[in-house]
Design an enzyme around this catalytic site. Sequence first.
Site, mmCIF file in Angstrom:
data_model
loop_
_atom_site.group_PDB
_atom_site.id
_atom_site.type_symbol
_atom_site.label_atom_id
_atom_site.label_comp_id
_atom_site.label_asym_id
_atom_site.label_seq_id
_atom_site.Cartn_x
_atom_site.Cartn_y
_atom_site.Cartn_z
ATOM 1 N N THR A 195 52.128 42.809 82.715
ATOM 2 C CA THR A 195 53.183 42.272 83.542
ATOM 3 C C THR A 195 54.354 41.948 82.618
ATOM 4 O O THR A 195 54.136 41.478 81.496
ATOM 5 C CB THR A 195 52.695 41.048 84.341
ATOM 6 O OG1 THR A 195 53.745 40.597 85.187
ATOM 7 C CG2 THR A 195 52.231 39.911 83.444
ATOM 8 N N GLU A 196 55.577 42.234 83.053
ATOM 9 C CA GLU A 196 56.695 42.192 82.100
ATOM 10 C C GLU A 196 57.142 40.789 81.697
ATOM 11 O O GLU A 196 57.904 40.655 80.746
ATOM 12 C CB GLU A 196 57.876 43.017 82.601
ATOM 13 C CG GLU A 196 58.565 42.426 83.792
ATOM 14 C CD GLU A 196 59.793 43.228 84.210
ATOM 15 O OE1 GLU A 196 60.082 44.255 83.576
ATOM 16 O OE2 GLU A 196 60.443 42.810 85.181
ATOM 17 N N VAL A 197 56.625 39.764 82.361
ATOM 18 C CA VAL A 197 56.983 38.426 81.877
ATOM 19 C C VAL A 197 56.223 38.117 80.584
ATOM 20 O O VAL A 197 56.595 37.238 79.833
ATOM 21 C CB VAL A 197 56.747 37.289 82.914
ATOM 22 C CG1 VAL A 197 57.730 37.386 84.052
ATOM 23 C CG2 VAL A 197 55.327 37.275 83.399
ATOM 24 N N SER A 198 55.152 38.866 80.340
ATOM 25 C CA SER A 198 54.330 38.607 79.159
ATOM 26 C C SER A 198 54.948 39.231 77.911
ATOM 27 O O SER A 198 55.219 40.438 77.863
ATOM 28 C CB SER A 198 52.923 39.186 79.393
ATOM 29 O OG SER A 198 52.301 39.512 78.166
ATOM 30 N N ALA A 199 55.180 38.398 76.894
ATOM 31 C CA ALA A 199 55.804 38.880 75.658
ATOM 32 C C ALA A 199 55.003 39.995 74.980
ATOM 33 O O ALA A 199 55.574 41.018 74.605
ATOM 34 C CB ALA A 199 56.056 37.717 74.701
#
Lengths: 235, 221
Positions: free
Chosen positions: A8-12
Amino acid sequence: MVLVLYGTEVSAPVRAVLLTLRALELEHEFQEVDLTAGDHLKPDYVSKNPQHTVPTLQDGGAYIWDSHAIMGYLVQKYAKDDALYPREPLQRAIVDQRLHFESSALSVRWKQLKHLLFEEKVTELPIEKLHETYALLELFLDGHEYMAGDQLTIADFSIVTSVSTAHLSIAPVDATKYPNLSAWLTRISSLPFYEQANSIGARRMAELVRAKLPKQFDKLWQKAFEDIKSGAGKI
Amino acid sequence: MGKITLYGVDASPPVRACKLTLAALGLPYDFVVVNLMEREHLSEAYLKKNPQHTVPMLEDDGACIWDSHAIICYLVSKYAKDDSLYPKDLLKRAVVDQRLYFESGVVFTNALRSITAPIFMHGIKVVPKERIQAITEVYDFLETFLKDNDYIAGDHLTIADFSVVSTVTSLPVFLEIDAAKYVKLTAWIKRLEKLPYYSENSVGVQQFFGLIKNLGITVEA
């Protein structure tokens, strides 16, 4: 050969792999894993990655996890040369140390801060620990343009995703206090694939963090986001 | 081959991971004790070599490398006769790498150092419950990783075993490993204890246990 990135793109760390895939111009599918819905804890996902973290990479029939391990794998398997992850043992040792620094000092601190904010509902966050990390990154960059020396490597991709997220949310990188780190952030954010692979996700995460913080921070975030929009702080 | 010098203290788990690797490779080296209590790691001379001022640090013919995981990968890549300790096969290597990053993040930093930093730096005497939960999670994951394997990254010994065992054998001073619950984990530790050079870890474990016990550390009930 089909590459599938689960995450998921919120995850660094997911974004670190996205930066690497883009840098290597590798076609891939992206499979969304909704952490808030507990997708990562479902049996299908756990059978691929028993540590049930994101990202996970599928390459053919194999599943690999941990962003740093994935990044090293992708460069060694698919890159035209070893620039992003040098083969020479001493040069590689520097990149490895920076990657483990990210996995320990940066990632763990950030996770602990997120836990305090989202789970314990603490809003007085010990950001001085992030500043200790910034100070070390400032030293690593002394005399060099990139995190592991004079060339871009996966160490830059790994570190920029967590630093940019912290920078946009609770601990802006002050250019007068951290001139090397600030210049490096600008340098990495100028990469053509940076906006798509990191910027969007980092800003989304920053907004989620911001929503949890007291209103007195609003003016600060307003200014920060205005800077971003105007291009003054192109991160 | 130039001179290899390892800087550190035996009580430190990542230093022991390096010692296990050096012993496995049969490499001669000098060991220089860096007295952390006396802040020797913060001396100007040490900071020049390692600005992160951690142990272990390796000096190889003038070049300084730090972070135990980077050091042990370097040693195998440079000096090993074959790649069994750190496979060149990319999928096998990815598993070893994942275990190494698991060790640096989840085991060493989140489980161990989150407890020892407050103890050594702020004189804290009681370990909070949530820090014990972090250790339980480590034991749980390792039991899972060992489900179908005799070694931590597969069917044979790798540097991932050296890295993980050094910290995992240090954690029981805060939370013992329940042998009935963690059957695979217990068996794996016993397997590694049989290595002829295992004293490179066990001596330091005893020192670490002694350090913690002498400080009168207790765990929140």
